[in-house]
Write a protein that holds these residues in place. Structure first.
Motif, PDB file in Angstrom:
ATOM      1  N   LEU A   1       1.096  -1.033   0.050  1.00 50.44           N
ATOM      2  CA  LEU A   1       0.080  -0.038  -0.430  1.00 50.44           C
ATOM      3  C   LEU A   1       0.813   1.372  -0.135  1.00 50.44           C
ATOM      4  O   LEU A   1       0.656   2.219  -0.373  1.00 50.44           O
ATOM      5  CB  LEU A   1      -0.825  -0.088   1.284  1.00 50.44           C
ATOM      6  N   THR A   2       1.492   0.965   0.864  1.00 49.68           N
ATOM      7  CA  THR A   2       3.198   2.319   1.010  1.00 49.68           C
ATOM      8  C   THR A   2       3.585   2.981  -0.675  1.00 49.68           C
ATOM      9  O   THR A   2       3.598   3.693  -1.415  1.00 49.68           O
ATOM     10  CB  THR A   2       4.137   1.823   1.435  1.00 49.68           C
ATOM     11  N   ALA A   3       3.514   1.375  -1.130  1.00 49.21           N
ATOM     12  CA  ALA A   3       3.943   2.127  -3.030  1.00 49.21           C
ATOM     13  C   ALA A   3       3.164   1.858  -3.675  1.00 49.21           C
ATOM     14  O   ALA A   3       3.162   2.722  -5.135  1.00 49.21           O
ATOM     15  CB  ALA A   3       4.812   0.114  -3.480  1.00 49.21           C
TER      16      ALA A   3
ATOM     17  N   THR B   1     -11.837 -14.247  -0.589  1.00 53.11           N
ATOM     18  CA  THR B   1     -11.662 -12.548  -0.656  1.00 53.11           C
ATOM     19  C   THR B   1     -12.369 -11.650   0.310  1.00 53.11           C
ATOM     20  O   THR B   1     -13.261 -11.560   0.036  1.00 53.11           O
ATOM     21  CB  THR B   1     -11.883 -12.669  -2.023  1.00 53.11           C
ATOM     22  N   ALA B   2     -12.018 -10.955   0.144  1.00 51.51           N
ATOM     23  CA  ALA B   2     -12.350  -9.336   1.061  1.00 51.51           C
ATOM     24  C   ALA B   2     -11.879  -8.079   0.378  1.00 51.51           C
ATOM     25  O   ALA B   2     -10.304  -8.218  -0.438  1.00 51.51           O
ATOM     26  CB  ALA B   2     -11.875  -9.173   2.548  1.00 51.51           C
ATOM     27  N   SER B   3     -12.133  -7.217  -0.078  1.00 52.01           N
ATOM     28  CA  SER B   3     -11.739  -5.884  -0.185  1.00 52.01           C
ATOM     29  C   SER B   3     -12.519  -4.814   0.540  1.00 52.01           C
ATOM     30  O   SER B   3     -13.196  -5.015   1.494  1.00 52.01           O
ATOM     31  CB  SER B   3     -12.818  -5.468  -1.603  1.00 52.01           C
ATOM     32  N   VAL B   4     -11.180  -3.973   0.849  1.00 52.99           N
ATOM     33  CA  VAL B   4     -10.890  -2.900   1.597  1.00 52.99           C
ATOM     34  C   VAL B   4     -10.905  -1.387   0.377  1.00 52.99           C
ATOM     35  O   VAL B   4      -9.573  -1.779  -0.160  1.00 52.99           O
ATOM     36  CB  VAL B   4      -9.925  -3.085   2.508  1.00 52.99           C
ATOM     37  N   MET B   5     -11.853  -0.489   0.621  1.00 56.47           N
ATOM     38  CA  MET B   5     -11.405   0.862   0.050  1.00 56.47           C
ATOM     39  C   MET B   5     -10.393   1.442   0.548  1.00 56.47           C
ATOM     40  O   MET B   5      -9.913   1.096   1.740  1.00 56.47           O
ATOM     41  CB  MET B   5     -12.958   1.887   0.354  1.00 56.47           C
ATOM     42  N   LEU B   6      -9.615   1.721  -0.443  1.00 51.73           N
ATOM     43  CA  LEU B   6      -8.304   3.211  -0.098  1.00 51.73           C
ATOM     44  C   LEU B   6      -8.945   4.041   0.638  1.00 51.73           C
ATOM     45  O   LEU B   6      -7.727   4.223   1.033  1.00 51.73           O
ATOM     46  CB  LEU B   6      -7.565   2.873  -1.339  1.00 51.73           C
ATOM     47  N   ALA B   7      -9.533   4.422  -0.067  1.00 46.95           N
ATOM     48  CA  ALA B   7      -9.877   6.156   0.458  1.00 46.95           C
ATOM     49  C   ALA B   7     -11.328   6.175   1.292  1.00 46.95           C
ATOM     50  O   ALA B   7     -12.136   5.358   0.940  1.00 46.95           O
ATOM     51  CB  ALA B   7      -9.859   7.244  -0.260  1.00 46.95           C
ATOM     52  N   ASP B   8     -10.580   6.806   2.611  1.00 47.66           N
ATOM     53  CA  ASP B   8     -12.581   7.221   3.089  1.00 47.66           C
ATOM     54  C   ASP B   8     -13.843   7.779   2.223  1.00 47.66           C
ATOM     55  O   ASP B   8     -13.500   8.869   1.296  1.00 47.66           O
ATOM     56  CB  ASP B   8     -11.715   8.102   4.542  1.00 47.66           C
TER      57      ASP B   8
ATOM     58  N   PRO C   1     -15.924  10.033   1.018  1.00 41.16           N
ATOM     59  CA  PRO C   1     -16.320  11.609   1.262  1.00 41.16           C
ATOM     60  C   PRO C   1     -17.918  12.440   2.253  1.00 41.16           C
ATOM     61  O   PRO C   1     -17.558  12.581   3.063  1.00 41.16           O
ATOM     62  CB  PRO C   1     -16.178  12.638  -0.209  1.00 41.16           C
ATOM     63  N   GLY C   2     -18.188  11.403   2.094  1.00 40.67           N
ATOM     64  CA  GLY C   2     -19.756  11.825   2.640  1.00 40.67           C
ATOM     65  C   GLY C   2     -19.327  10.828   4.684  1.00 40.67           C
ATOM     66  O   GLY C   2     -20.122  11.168   5.230  1.00 40.67           O
ATOM     67  N   GLY C   3     -18.405  10.696   4.531  1.00 39.64           N
ATOM     68  CA  GLY C   3     -17.921   9.945   6.196  1.00 39.64           C
ATOM     69  C   GLY C   3     -18.056   8.510   6.813  1.00 39.64           C
ATOM     70  O   GLY C   3     -17.546   8.278   7.705  1.00 39.64           O
ATOM     71  N   ASP C   4     -18.174   7.706   5.584  1.00 40.85           N
ATOM     72  CA  ASP C   4     -18.388   6.448   6.224  1.00 40.85           C
ATOM     73  C   ASP C   4     -17.009   6.019   6.229  1.00 40.85           C
ATOM     74  O   ASP C   4     -16.999   5.823   4.883  1.00 40.85           O
ATOM     75  CB  ASP C   4     -19.689   5.661   5.686  1.00 40.85           C
ATOM     76  N   PRO C   5     -16.555   5.288   7.064  1.00 38.49           N
ATOM     77  CA  PRO C   5     -15.473   5.108   7.153  1.00 38.49           C
ATOM     78  C   PRO C   5     -14.828   4.249   5.577  1.00 38.49           C
ATOM     79  O   PRO C   5     -13.579   3.299   4.978  1.00 38.49           O
ATOM     80  CB  PRO C   5     -14.588   5.036   8.267  1.00 38.49           C
ATOM     81  N   ALA C   6     -16.300   2.553   5.717  1.00 38.94           N
ATOM     82  CA  ALA C   6     -16.084   2.338   5.101  1.00 38.94           C
ATOM     83  C   ALA C   6     -16.273   2.110   3.633  1.00 38.94           C
ATOM     84  O   ALA C   6     -16.276   1.104   3.082  1.00 38.94           O
ATOM     85  CB  ALA C   6     -16.690   0.428   6.032  1.00 38.94           C
TER      86      ALA C   6
ATOM     87  N   ALA D   1      -5.044   6.253   5.786  1.00 40.46           N
ATOM     88  CA  ALA D   1      -4.210   5.509   7.301  1.00 40.46           C
ATOM     89  C   ALA D   1      -5.723   4.547   8.083  1.00 40.46           C
ATOM     90  O   ALA D   1      -5.018   3.726   7.794  1.00 40.46           O
ATOM     91  CB  ALA D   1      -4.355   6.538   8.312  1.00 40.46           C
ATOM     92  N   ARG D   2      -6.666   4.592   7.361  1.00 34.45           N
ATOM     93  CA  ARG D   2      -7.877   3.789   7.898  1.00 34.45           C
ATOM     94  C   ARG D   2      -7.575   2.337   6.795  1.00 34.45           C
ATOM     95  O   ARG D   2      -7.705   1.777   7.553  1.00 34.45           O
ATOM     96  CB  ARG D   2      -8.728   4.521   8.159  1.00 34.45           C
ATOM     97  N   ALA D   3      -7.902   2.784   5.842  1.00 31.24           N
ATOM     98  CA  ALA D   3      -7.748   1.346   4.808  1.00 31.24           C
ATOM     99  C   ALA D   3      -6.216   0.492   5.355  1.00 31.24           C
ATOM    100  O   ALA D   3      -6.286  -0.503   5.341  1.00 31.24           O
ATOM    101  CB  ALA D   3      -7.637   2.032   3.960  1.00 31.24           C
ATOM    102  N   MET D   4      -5.312   1.429   5.544  1.00 34.35           N
ATOM    103  CA  MET D   4      -3.618   1.237   5.756  1.00 34.35           C
ATOM    104  C   MET D   4      -4.320   0.337   6.917  1.00 34.35           C
ATOM    105  O   MET D   4      -3.312  -0.936   6.579  1.00 34.35           O
ATOM    106  CB  MET D   4      -2.723   1.944   6.066  1.00 34.35           C
ATOM    107  N   ASP D   5      -4.350   0.419   7.688  1.00 35.88           N
ATOM    108  CA  ASP D   5      -4.508   0.229   8.883  1.00 35.88           C
ATOM    109  C   ASP D   5      -5.552  -1.455   8.908  1.00 35.88           C
ATOM    110  O   ASP D   5      -5.078  -2.176   9.515  1.00 35.88           O
ATOM    111  CB  ASP D   5      -5.039   0.623  10.368  1.00 35.88           C
TER     112      ASP D   5
END
Length: 158
Positions: free
Chosen positions: A41-43, A139-146, A148-153, A54-58
């Motif tokens: 993710l850093t790359a 398989t699971a997926s996680v959004m990279l960016a929070d 904009p509506g405020g829902d972190p997931a 930061a939420r996505a990274m964690d």
């Protein structure tokens, strides 16, 4: 970072996926798997300019840790971790040799442990289990960016 995802000038190729993969033999690989996810993710941020909160990274490191832990704990032999970026999310896929489908146990606040799958399903945008000719792939997926509506997931209420 998968070398096939970049050309000589380190620019992303338009039609090539950004991926990383590794095999882990036992529970000693759990920390390595988290490290691979963090480095990937850093790359993705540095080399491809994609936002990673930061939420996505964690969250990605947590999901990787839980899925690789379950594979090491319940399946004989190695497990394979694949990470792929697509549509603003990282897809986390772990293959193991056990054909046994994972199951979530009934809620029990007295139970110690065995909450990993519950956690993965709660923090992931998508989650699925596929039977393979040998074993299974989760398989699971996680959004990279929070969102904009405020829902972190990045989920939306229906």
């Amino acid at each position: 970072m998968d070398a096939a995802a970049r050309n000589e000038g380190q620019e992303p190729l338009a039609d090539a996926p950004v991926t990383a993969s590794a095999a882990f033999e036992d529970s000693a690989g759990i920390a390595e798997a988290r490290g691979l996810a963090r480095d990937f993710l850093t790359a993705v941020q540095a080399q491809h300019g994609l936002p990673v909160s930061a939420r996505a990274m964690d969250t990605v490191q947590l999901v990787v840790s839980e899925l690789v832990t379950n594979a090491a704990k319940y399946a004989p032999g190695p497990c394979l971790l694949d990470l792929q970026i697509g549509e603003g999310a990282v897809q986390i896929s772990v293959w193991d040799s056990s054909p046994t489908q994972p199951s979530i146990q009934a809620a029990d606040p007295q139970r110690i442990g065995q909450h990993g799958l519950e956690i993965v399903m709660a923090v992931s945008q998508t989650f699925c289990v596929h039977q393979e000719p040998v074993g299974k792939r989760i398989t699971a997926s996680v959004m990279l960016a929070d969102d904009p509506g405020g829902d972190p997931a990045g989920r939306r209420a229906m």
